[in-house]
Design an enzyme around this catalytic site. Structure first.
Site, mmCIF file in Angstrom:
data_model
loop_
_atom_site.group_PDB
_atom_site.id
_atom_site.type_symbol
_atom_site.label_atom_id
_atom_site.label_comp_id
_atom_site.label_asym_id
_atom_site.label_seq_id
_atom_site.Cartn_x
_atom_site.Cartn_y
_atom_site.Cartn_z
ATOM 1 N N ASP A 78 0.822 -1.206 0.000
ATOM 2 C CA ASP A 78 0.000 0.000 0.000
ATOM 3 C C ASP A 78 0.857 1.257 0.000
ATOM 4 O O ASP A 78 1.433 1.625 1.020
ATOM 5 C CB ASP A 78 -0.908 -0.013 1.233
ATOM 6 C CG ASP A 78 -1.807 1.210 1.312
ATOM 7 O OD1 ASP A 78 -2.029 1.843 0.264
ATOM 8 O OD2 ASP A 78 -2.293 1.522 2.411
ATOM 9 N N ASP A 265 -1.939 5.317 -5.606
ATOM 10 C CA ASP A 265 -2.129 4.453 -4.449
ATOM 11 C C ASP A 265 -2.320 2.997 -4.853
ATOM 12 O O ASP A 265 -3.378 2.609 -5.348
ATOM 13 C CB ASP A 265 -3.339 4.942 -3.647
ATOM 14 C CG ASP A 265 -3.600 4.093 -2.423
ATOM 15 O OD1 ASP A 265 -2.675 3.392 -1.978
ATOM 16 O OD2 ASP A 265 -4.731 4.133 -1.917
#
Length: 411
Positions: A78, A265
């Site tokens: 992440d 992201d």
């Protein structure tokens, strides 16, 4: 001499493999050729191989080893958050998964982080251990516990490396972490000092840069110290502690005016855009399709994919970044299988908070997060290839999509 060749999932071979989709199955997949020859890069002990798991939020996962002796965890990657955490001393963890659980008492190199540490952001409230709490964009999704320090097992082409990192001993998880995404931990790759890339560069183990490759087949690579290649496209990061970039223009068959900023992201499955950007893109896409509309949650623009449909006429899409570099989007749709038919959907979701360039838009690229030069780089790339890179410091109905981007810095 003659040899028989077998695919790894063929009958003679597959009985030697763990059960498909089990933790052990993905751990075996991850233990592959690291493609580090001559590149001076850092990899996890089991290799830099990553894999997308659709049933776990469409995120990319890899296997990491923590502690002494090393315990393996299958963690989601992440770039939208900073903290690395794993299930630990669980009060509330994912109930339906056979998880690896980190035990501070079971590792001879484990040490709890105290309130006096510069990485401790919370008040300790009567205890010397540093607590943490992170909330994510997915509804009611969070993790909390205490911070600990232990060995993360890494490797180079020539040697093994033991890096002491600070991470979350995740005692309580909620929301998506209980059933959909990252049940065995989340590997935050953000810019804050507590993020593992920051720690590796501060310790002088690697250049302050890393890359992630997102293959068309759901496989990928992550390499610490990778600063990309001279022929990659680039755009600068905006001045805030995230991988935030400026998109000056979107093209969906025709050009859509209006710029915006967005977070790059890997912890968000699909792309999220706020209005008016979302509506302009979606309406423009819809005006160029030739198939009947059939919306599917959470996607607003879905279309029939029957044999006589025109799915091959999906309009092309690309982004123009600040500085003029172009970012063609190779995977703007998702195909969904229903009980009666197939549909394809524009894999962009309307957002009410912020713009996020999700993992689906990164498919087909090696994306370089160069934190030294403060730029995002990208190049169309086959994740199985080996390339000499500039590594010196001088040079079915889907499950709900995962959104692992932190709303704010961890506390």
């Amino acid at each position: 001499f003659t040899f028989e060749m077998h695919h790894r999932f063929s009958e003679p071979v597959k009985n030697w493999w763990p059960l498909k989709d089990s933790f052990e199955y993905y751990a075996v997949l991850a233990h592959r050729d690291r493609l580090l020859r001559g590149r001076k890069l850092l990899s996890f002990a089991d290799g830099n191989f990553t894999f997308q798991i659709n049933s776990l939020g469409f995120l990319h996962y890899t296997t990491v080893q923590l502690g002494t002796p090393g315990v393996k965890f299958m963690v989601a990657l992440d770039t939208g958050s900073d903290l690395f955490w794993v299930p630990c001393d669980c009060t509330k963890c994912a109930p339906d998964f056979e998880l690896s659980i980190y035990d501070p008492k079971g590792s001879s190199t484990s040490k709890k982080v105290t309130c006096s540490s510069s990485l401790c952001r919370n008040q300790c409230l009567g205890t010397s251990n540093c607590p943490y709490m992170v909330s994510y964009m997915s509804a009611q999704t969070s993790t909390s516990g205490i911070l600990v320090e232990d060995v993360l097992h890494l490797t180079t082409e020539d040697d093994s490396v033991e890096a002491y990192v600070t991470f979350g001993c995740g005692q309580v998880q909620s929301g998506s972490f209980l059933d959909v995404a990252a049940p065995n931990g989340l590997f935050g790759l953000g810019m804050e000092k507590i993020a593992v890339p920051s720690i590796l560069s501060q310790e002088g183990l690697t250049a302050d840069s890393f890359s992630m490759c997102f293959g068309d087949d759901g496989t990928g690579r992550i390499s610490f110290g990778d600063k990309g290649s001279p022929d990659q496209e680039e755009t600068p990061f905006n001045l805030n502690p995230t991988y935030n970039v400026t998109v000056t223009q979107i093209r969906v068959g025709t050009t859509i005016d209006g710029g915006f900023t967005a977070l790059f992201d890997s912890g968000t499955s699909f792309t999220y855009l706020v209005d008016p950007t979302y509506s302009n893109l979606a309406v423009n896409f819809h005006s160029q399709t030739r198939d009947s509309r059939d919306s599917r949650i959470p996607f607003e623009y879905c279309y029939d994919m029957s044999p006589d449909a025109n799915a091959s006429l999906i309009p092309s899409m690309s982004l123009t970044m600040k500085g003029g570099s172009h970012f063609p989007v190779y995977d703007p749709i998702i195909v969904i299988s229903t009980q009666s038919k197939l549909v394809y959907c524009l894999a962009v979701i309307k957002s009410t908070e912020l713009n996020i360039i999700g993992q689906n838009f990164m498919t087909g690229y090696r994306v370089v997060f160069d934190r030294e030069r403060f730029v995002l780089g990208w190049k169309k790339f086959d994740c199985y290839d080996i390339e000499e890179t500039n590594t010196s410091e001088e040079e079915q109905h889907p499950v709900p999509p995962a959104v692992a981007a932190g709303i704010r810095n961890y506390s």
